[in-house]
Design an enzyme around this catalytic site. Structure first.
Site, PDB file in Angstrom:
ATOM      1  N   GLU D 209       0.843  -1.190   0.000  1.00 41.10           N
ATOM      2  CA  GLU D 209       0.000   0.000   0.000  1.00 41.10           C
ATOM      3  C   GLU D 209       0.873   1.232   0.000  1.00 41.10           C
ATOM      4  OE1 GLU D 209      -2.180  -1.149   3.518  1.00 41.10           O
ATOM      5  OE2 GLU D 209      -0.948   0.085   4.795  1.00 41.10           O
ATOM      6  N   HIS D 247      -3.472   2.710   8.101  1.00 43.83           N
ATOM      7  CA  HIS D 247      -2.208   2.259   8.651  1.00 43.83           C
ATOM      8  C   HIS D 247      -1.240   3.415   8.753  1.00 43.83           C
ATOM      9  CE1 HIS D 247      -3.267  -1.875   6.868  1.00 43.83           C
ATOM     10  NE2 HIS D 247      -3.621  -1.817   8.133  1.00 43.83           N
TER      11      HIS D 247
END
Lengths: 289, 378, 378, 289
Positions: D209, D247
């Protein structure tokens, strides 16, 4: 090779420009030790006995192999200097300083364990492989090459024994001073294991003294794992109980600390017991080594 | 440096660890500040005080004065009692043993506890070692809560938080003050909360430079409590400049290493001689120190012969010779001196000795034999 | 938590690190306490202030008022300027860069310095990375003197003691306050001694519970300086209860994981839709939190359709369904909601949704398609 | 075996009695994971789903083999609990907690490195070897056994991909969630290395990501050391620069943090790039695995 060092060991001297460091560096060089550099903070760029001095270990190891360090750094700065060596990836450090605070020593030894480095000392005369390499302060004329491995807490006692052996024509493979304690990096037991594996060593002389428990560990190791003959001399037999004789390691600690209990344990483990350094050559001849 | 009990307790109290209220007593007059009942405890730097009878509970003021007199006149294992603590008695339910120290076999700090605290802890350790519970503390991560919970469980402690607090404080003192041992024995448990009834602390002399004020204060305090003046040898020993141990015989001994010193003593003994002392100069060996050391060893009137046993490694024999020659020049010296000199720079040192009329041998056995014979003759 | 410059400098000063004398300015009246010349610096939590023109040196009091007005009316990278520091100018010889941070590639604390400090440090790092000098600090032994000497040498620092003192203080603050970054840039060198001219400190929100008072005070101070009221989403985001990022489109999005949320956004985008927000509930996902999250996302008037993208692992779908059903019960809701539900306990969750008349799909692609089409229709 | 775990792995659950720990323990048991004990301080002696709960790890490991621990201990106590596990000599620790202070994580990871233990996480869903062992919180019905190894930062994204693969009849060897960061024990690179060596894995799916630099390390590793095909999916392609998407690892960090730079690096390293989870089954069929 002998244990720990041999004729190819490339050595860095830490604290090389102090009076002791400088004097001993010259002697080691004369003996034939391959000294490749020195380190003293603030003295970088100078030359000493033909070797280059650096400010930092990281500078000294750049572009050249360094196998071992002998440190003459004073006790107050010894922890920082030792961590510098260990952190740089060098695998053997001889720590001569006496009087390093105990918590400092613990941290140095823990870090060495983490990084897989071996620390000899503190308060050690170092290690000598007669005729090959000297990484220490030994009076080297007292030693000559041969089949006897010596491991000793006391530096001076290892000289006594080396001197007597050499005079009697019995040479030594490696002579290791593990240091005066009370905390040790390399232990008697660890050195015994190295000697047991070393093809150049045929007999081992273990020099212990009153105080501490190392000799009991050594005795256990001898009885369980050793095939080579071991001759043990424990000094301080006649010391009164409770007296502290020099090495902090020589404080009587319970029953295991007495010379009598150590001698008994070593004898039971199969070691031959010498009463003084003078007995040792004869014991070696008996073994036929 | 071994702290006296009241000094150790003061260090604990400064960190917030409970200790009994106490008053320092150096003369019966000090009893005015004491409320009864009280427990009098001699302040001497040795263990076994209970068994030696220098810990006494007094119910009332009446006989107190004479007890104090008596205790201050007594001696425990060679240590004259110079001060007492008068402490409030503490009701004791359970006595624990708690210690934090450096285990020199594994080179790690060690937390050690037992539910069998009190004066018999050494017996417990010998007879029922399983009652001594140990936890090594990896210096790479420090003391962790789970280790404390493990000890608390073994000790069947209910108030784990209070116990954890105590342990963390002990560890903090240990690290901050460069201790090598902190021992609380016994640690009394509720109903009085946790109270350190007795405490022993050793500080690392090698780290004194990091805590100069603390060390100076503790030392001054200890000195003030000692009426006896120390010998020159003791003073130098304490400063770490020589290592001198009196042994009661008539052959003085100076060595430049502990090992060579000990083997010299063993050989003197085996040859039928009686050493007057052990004395080694260690890493501090230089000319000046050799002079001072000879002064100290020869100040003992019982010394008939002096053996100087030198085997130079780090020590330089030229410097040793210089010190010996200078001492002989400065002093009108009648005690015979037998010297063994070999090792580093002995090729320079031996001629220096010979030049000023002193002989030097190379062999340890030789000088031992000569010295023992001379001592017998004289 | 990112500290404002004056807060960071206060933390440094409390530890004994030199910072310029300064006065906090929130209105022109505060100029009365300022002596000239002075340097005005906008207190906004972003870098690049020099280039944005919100650091200005004033020689005298005359035009000061209007400059302060102007600066307080400005905005830097979306942050309205609510306060200024007026600092005594410091004569600068050399500008160093000093930072202590966690290097997340090697999982070690890192000391990073450069002799090319100042506003162009990022350019330096890009073009001449060899001018950025790094030393990793092994947490097993901490920062050692030799590492500091190595950095001092690289920086050609003469007064190594003073530099070591500074570095040790930075490391101490880092550890004691649970910082994740302490950056001093520039650090001015003599003739003025070492002075931290600018400072950036990030504290670890995850460790706030260990420093509750400090965090509360810093937060209160920052709030007081913000005239603008925060949205509910921002408040919840700050408390770590949801993670909400406004994106400007018309398709609302709620996910129960960051990864699934991001792929949902990417798919919306690829299908020609415009996400109104990113929103994930992370480890805090439960029924109550789902309700609150729907409230927040739907409070945005631009949202035409709401996608709820759930793929339960740790998150339980029965709890998610409970939250959705409760929200729909409590609110008169007109925005169409498209739900994907699968994973842990979805066998319980899906019937709960169906029972209250809401459909749930299993496939992400399906709901993305439905939502994008609906948004276009509406 | 698959990587990290297999059907013989003996598991201890730390924090087993909390609501999450208890729920997940039961699910793991039902899946077939060999759970041999649980630990919760103060709850020693109880039973939970047939397993015995201990107060301390040292008690739980006494007299029985423990290969791995999954920890459901809350963030505040996670450091102590992790050090307890590592100190006891257990070699694999799955750290599910989110929100552990960063300096705590550093100490745990350093200690793990010292002791030779592997830490998966923190903030990880764990690891599952479909049909063999589940050491995590995965919705396991989405997974089935087969030749594809999955490594992902995001738990939920690995479920997305697992689900699509399984629906298309493509099974997985092991699915590893390395955790949401910003600090990771086991890295993408380390997991790739394990998959490269694992005979049961034929294709690897790397799920990354936006944010952080791990994918660049992974790309370097792929180009230098990997022979097996790698399919990479990087999510957050359409995230605006500077946005923090869940995150902590997903903060844009310079140019290396952008999805575009990661995709470019992975493509250059020879990985196939998927635009969404839906593309992956087809890419795998192309490879012919």
């Amino acid at each position: 090779m002998a244990i720990l060092i041999d004729e190819n060991t490339r050595v860095l001297v830490q604290g090389a420009t102090g009076s002791v460091g400088s004097f001993q560096t010259q002697i080691m060089q004369e003996y034939g030790t391959k000294i490749v550099a020195g380190v003293t903070p603030g003295k970088g760029g100078r030359k000493l006995h033909g070797i280059l001095i650096y400010d930092l270990v990281e500078e000294a190891v750049q572009g050249q192999q360094v196998d071992a360090v002998i440190s003459f750094v004073p006790a107050r700065f010894a922890k920082d200097a030792a961590i510098e060596v260990i952190g740089s990836g060098i695998r053997l450090l001889v720590l001569t300083a006496e009087g390093i605070p105990e918590q400092d020593v613990l941290i140095v030894l823990r870090y060495a364990a983490i990084k897989g480095a071996t620390v000899l000392g503190p308060d050690t005369p170092g290690v000598i492989s007669p005729g090959k390499c000297k990484l220490g302060v030994h009076p080297h004329t007292m030693f000559m090459g041969g089949p006897v491995g010596i491991v000793s807490k006391s530096g001076s006692l290892s000289y006594e024994v080396g001197r007597v052996l050499t005079k009697n024509g019995v040479g030594q493979s490696t002579v290791v001073g593990i240091g005066g304690g009370p905390i040790w990096g390399l232990s008697q037991e660890a050195v015994l294991e190295m000697f047991e594996k070393d093809p150049e060593t045929e007999v081992i002389v273990l020099l212990g003294e009153v105080g501490g428990r190392q000799e009991h560990d050594a005795a256990r190791f001898i009885s369980q794992y050793m095939n080579k003959p071991v001759i043990a001399l424990i000094v301080g037999r006649t010391a009164p109980e409770g007296a502290q004789m020099g090495h902090a390691g020589a404080i009587i600690e319970g029953e295991e600390g007495t010379a009598a209990s150590k001698i008994a344990a070593l004898e039971k483990a199969g070691a031959m017991i010498a009463k003084s350094s003078l007995d040792i050559p004869e014991l070696i001849k008996k073994i036929g080594a | 440096m071994r702290l006296l009990e009241f000094q150790a307790k003061r260090l604990l109290a400064e960190k917030g660890i409970s200790v009994p209220k106490g008053v320092l007593i150096t003369s019966p007059e000090d009893l005015q500040r004491v409320s009864f009942p009280t427990v009098l405890k001699a302040q001497v730097p040795v263990g076994g005080r209970g068994k030696a009878g220098v810990i006494k509970r007094l119910e009332q003021a009446e006989e107190a004065s004479s007890v104090v007199y008596e205790m201050l006149a007594s001696t425990v294992k060679g240590h004259p009692v110079e001060a007492l603590m008068a402490e409030e008695p503490v009701e004791v339910c359970t006595q624990l043993y708690v210690a934090y120290l450096i285990d020199k076999q594994v080179n790690m700090p060690l937390l050690m506890v037992s539910s069998a605290g009190g004066i018999d802890i050494e017996e417990v350790a010998k007879r029922t070692p399983e009652r001594i519970i140990k936890k090594y503390i990896d210096p790479a991560v420090g003391v962790q809560d789970y280790a404390i919970r493990s000890l608390a469980k073994a000790l069947e402690i209910k108030d784990v938080r209070a116990f954890a607090d105590l342990i963390l404080k002990i560890c903090a003192i240990f690290q901050e003050k460069d201790a090598t041992l902190i021992e609380i024995n016994p640690l009394a448990l509720p109903p009085n909360g946790q109270v350190a009834l007795d405490a022993k602390i050793l500080l690392d002399d090698k780290a004194a430079y990091r805590h100069q004020e603390l060390f100076d204060d503790l030392e001054a305090e200890q000195k003030q409590l000692e009426r006896r003046t120390k010998s020159r040898a003791e003073e130098l020993s304490e400063k770490g400049q020589i290592n001198y141990v009196p042994l009661g015989g008539d052959i003085g001994m100076i060595a430049d290493g502990a090992g060579t010193g000990m083997i010299t003593l063993d050989m003197i003994h085996d040859a039928g001689g009686k050493p007057a002392n052990f004395c080694e100069m260690g890493g501090m060996a230089n000319a000046e120190n050799m002079q001072r050391t000879m002064e100290v060893v020869l100040s003992n009137d019982h010394v008939k012969v002096l053996i100087i046993s030198l085997i130079g490694g780090l020590t330089r024999m030229d410097e040793m010779a210089e010190g010996i020659v200078q001492y002989l020049k400065d002093n009108d010296q009648s005690v015979p001196i037998v010297i063994r000199m070999c090792g580093t720079k002995s090729e320079a040192g031996i001629p220096m000795l010979r030049e000023s009329g002193v002989d030097a041998y190379e062999d340890l056995a030789t000088i031992v034999q000569i010295a023992v014979e001379k001592a017998k003759e004289l």
